[in-house]
Design an enzyme around this catalytic site. Structure first.
Site, PDB file in Angstrom:
ATOM      1  N   ARG A  71      86.811  30.148  39.608  1.00 29.49           N
ATOM      2  CA  ARG A  71      88.136  30.617  40.057  1.00 29.49           C
ATOM      3  C   ARG A  71      88.259  32.143  39.948  1.00 29.49           C
ATOM      4  NH1 ARG A  71      90.007  25.661  41.310  1.00 29.49           N
ATOM      5  NH2 ARG A  71      89.707  24.043  39.756  1.00 29.49           N
TER       6      ARG A  71
ATOM      7  N   ASP B  15      95.382  26.061  36.910  1.00 29.07           N
ATOM      8  CA  ASP B  15      94.140  26.562  37.508  1.00 29.07           C
ATOM      9  C   ASP B  15      94.400  27.647  38.561  1.00 29.07           C
ATOM     10  OD1 ASP B  15      92.676  24.859  35.917  1.00 29.07           O
ATOM     11  OD2 ASP B  15      92.593  23.269  37.419  1.00 29.07           O
TER      12      ASP B  15
ATOM     13  N   ARG C 240      87.441  11.370  38.736  1.00 27.26           N
ATOM     14  CA  ARG C 240      88.039  10.107  38.295  1.00 27.26           C
ATOM     15  C   ARG C 240      87.599   8.935  39.166  1.00 27.26           C
ATOM     16  NH1 ARG C 240      90.862  14.311  36.460  1.00 27.26           N
ATOM     17  NH2 ARG C 240      92.344  14.105  34.741  1.00 27.26           N
TER      18      ARG C 240
HETATM   19  C1  S3P Z   1      91.820  18.893  34.640  1.00 28.56           C
HETATM   20  C2  S3P Z   1      92.785  19.271  33.772  1.00 28.56           C
HETATM   21  C3  S3P Z   1      93.094  20.676  33.458  1.00 28.56           C
HETATM   22  C4  S3P Z   1      92.503  21.613  34.503  1.00 28.56           C
HETATM   23  C5  S3P Z   1      91.084  21.281  34.844  1.00 28.56           C
HETATM   24  C6  S3P Z   1      91.007  19.870  35.394  1.00 28.56           C
HETATM   25  C7  S3P Z   1      91.588  17.456  34.871  1.00 28.56           C
HETATM   26  O1  S3P Z   1      92.533  20.983  32.196  1.00 28.56           O
HETATM   27  O2  S3P Z   1      92.597  22.942  34.062  1.00 28.56           O
HETATM   28  O3  S3P Z   1      90.581  22.160  35.817  1.00 28.56           O
HETATM   29  O4  S3P Z   1      90.914  17.094  35.856  1.00 28.56           O
HETATM   30  O5  S3P Z   1      92.091  16.644  34.065  1.00 28.56           O
HETATM   31  P1  S3P Z   1      93.308  20.698  30.817  1.00 28.56           P
HETATM   32  O6  S3P Z   1      93.410  19.227  30.650  1.00 28.56           O
HETATM   33  O7  S3P Z   1      92.440  21.320  29.761  1.00 28.56           O
HETATM   34  O8  S3P Z   1      94.623  21.359  30.964  1.00 28.56           O
END
Ligand code: S3P
Length: 432
Positions: free
Chosen positions: A387, A314, A29
């Site tokens: 993971r 995760d 981000r």
């Molecule tokens: C993430 C959101 C999650 C997570 C991924 C990272 C993110 O996924 O599992 O590792 O950075 O917004 P989902 O939005 O599919 O739940």
């Protein structure tokens, strides 16, 4: 060439202090918002992992200047409305976050581009993002999966209720909403990680948050800023679990992220009986972070379901391993999202833990694990999923014989120095 590692320890204890690499979600981000914004952004503690490097490469192709010096990154951008049309495809590699968030960002840009991914990413669902974006007027061509071609256009704000709790979907819509005409609102059924909302504010945007609804007014122009990325609690989780499972262990985590939308692992460790102490909680740098100490105590099985799931999604592979060492039954429910991660994590975890001798049963939306069980060495696979690879390596701390982990290179996606930290914590344990 697939890299295979044999991991073997002799009655290990894990001990000491570790500073895990920067948070993956926040690192992505920071590059994205730094590139959308006009001017200069300096990022400290950036995760030097494969997925985040894919995000950097994409923005370079869009004409953003990005320079890395170790874990410091400088982004100089002309702003989203002045990006250049890329001459090559935008390759997201293995990164679902890059692909889904870029769909939202590119939809409201002024360029036309094609997003591609590796074999695993090209099988992951994109409709959850393209459907709401198309209802905002986005021009996205292709099918259900990558590759997709996006022609940036003027979007209109929407009011959208998400069918799945997903920070990636929420963020893609908010990014699109930032450049859209009018107001965009996203309603969540369960609260997912809120890094996008926090960071938008850091870059000067106004974001409203009210009982599970996030809203943003379109047309806001962002200005470059400084971002500090805390350590990734999802990476720390592997050593938190190790410390909790192994008698005599105690590990301290320095500068680890403590955003409440991510700390489900701490709640689970405590409920299972492990000792978890937040030694120090530091002020907000956009994100709360601090020092956490985890030590062993006898563990018991628990149920993990409902609203806590998005806060530890995760961490479920390593929680499943933890459950094999807990007395009683652990039930994980409401986690069907695991089926569409880098691999089907319910199937992969069940299969690999079974090879080690664990008592684990897959269900449609989770797993049932009975413990404690004595685990034995085995030949495990990572499925190219970082993971699962790290879970397999941590399992070697519990087995008598060696654990062979096939395809460990994927671990560099989120934790490039994982094996160095593992060795260091075990060596410290030896010296105690
Ligand atoms: C993430 C959101 C999650 C997570 C991924 C990272 C993110 O996924 O599992 O590792 O950075 O917004 P989902 O939005 O599919 O739940």
């Amino acid at each position: 060439m697939v890299e295979t590692k044999t991991v073997k320890f002799d009655k290990p204890v894990v001990n000491g202090s570790v500073k895990v690499p920067g948070d993956k979600s926040i690192s992505h981000r920071a590059i994205m918002l730094g590139s959308i914004a006009e001017g200069r952004t300096v990022i400290k503690g950036f995760l030097d992992g494969e997925d985040c490097l894919r995000t950097i490469e994409i923005f370079k192709r869009l004409g953003v200047f990005i320079d890395r010096i170790g874990t410091d990154v400088v982004v100089e951008s002309p702003g989203i409305r002045n990006w250049k049309t890329p001459t090559e495809e935008l390759y997201a590699g293995n990164s679902g976050t890059t692909a889904r968030l870029m769909l939202g960002i590119l939809s409201s840009s002024t360029v036309t581009s094609t997003l591609t991914g590796d074999e695993s990413l090209s099988k992951r669902p994109m409709k959850r993002v393209t459907i709401p974006l198309q209802s905002m007027g986005a021009s996205i061509s292709g099918g259900e999966y990558l590759p997709l071609t996006i022609s940036g256009s003027m979007l209109k704000g929407i009011d959208y209720t998400m069918p799945v709790a997903s920070a990636q979907v929420k963020s893609a819509i908010l990014f699109a909403g930032l450049g859209a005409d009018g107001k965009t609102s996203v309603r969540e059924t369960a609260v997912s990680r809120d890094h996008t909302e926090r960071m938008l504010k850091q870059f000067g945007a106004t974001v409203e948050q009210d009982k599970g609804t996030v809203s943003i007014q379109g047309g806001q122009v962002l200005k470059g800023t400084n971002v500090t990325v805390p350590g990734d609690i999802s990476s720390a989780a592997f050593f938190m679990a190790a410390a909790a499972m192994i008698e005599g262990s105690e590990v301290e985590f320095v500068d680890v992220g403590l955003n409440p939308t991510r700390t489900g692992i701490i709640e689970v460790l405590r409920k299972m009986g492990a000792k978890v102490e937040i030694v120090e909680q530091n002020g907000e740098i956009g994100e709360p972070y601090g020092i956490v100490k985890v030590s062993h105590a006898p563990l018991k099985g628990i149920e993990i379901s409902g609203d806590i799931i998005p806060t530890l999604i995760d961490e479920i592979p390593i929680i499943a391993l933890l459950a094999t060492q807990a007395k009683g039954t652990t039930i994980i429910k409401d986690a069907e999202e695991l089926r569409v991660k880098e691999t089907d994590r319910i199937a992969a975890v069940t299969e690999e833990l079974t090879k080690l001798g664990a008592d684990v049963e897959a269900t449609e939306d989770g797993m049932i694990i009975k413990g404690p069980t004595v685990l034995s060495g085995a030949e495990l696979k990572s499925y190219g999923d970082h993971r699962i690879g790290m879970m397999a390596a941590i399992a070697a701390l519990l087995t008598d014989g060696p654990v062979q982990v096939e395809d460990t290179s994927c671990i560099a996606i989120s934790y490039p120095n994982f094996f160095d930290h593992l060795t260091k914590l075990v060596l410290n344990g030896d010296q105690e």
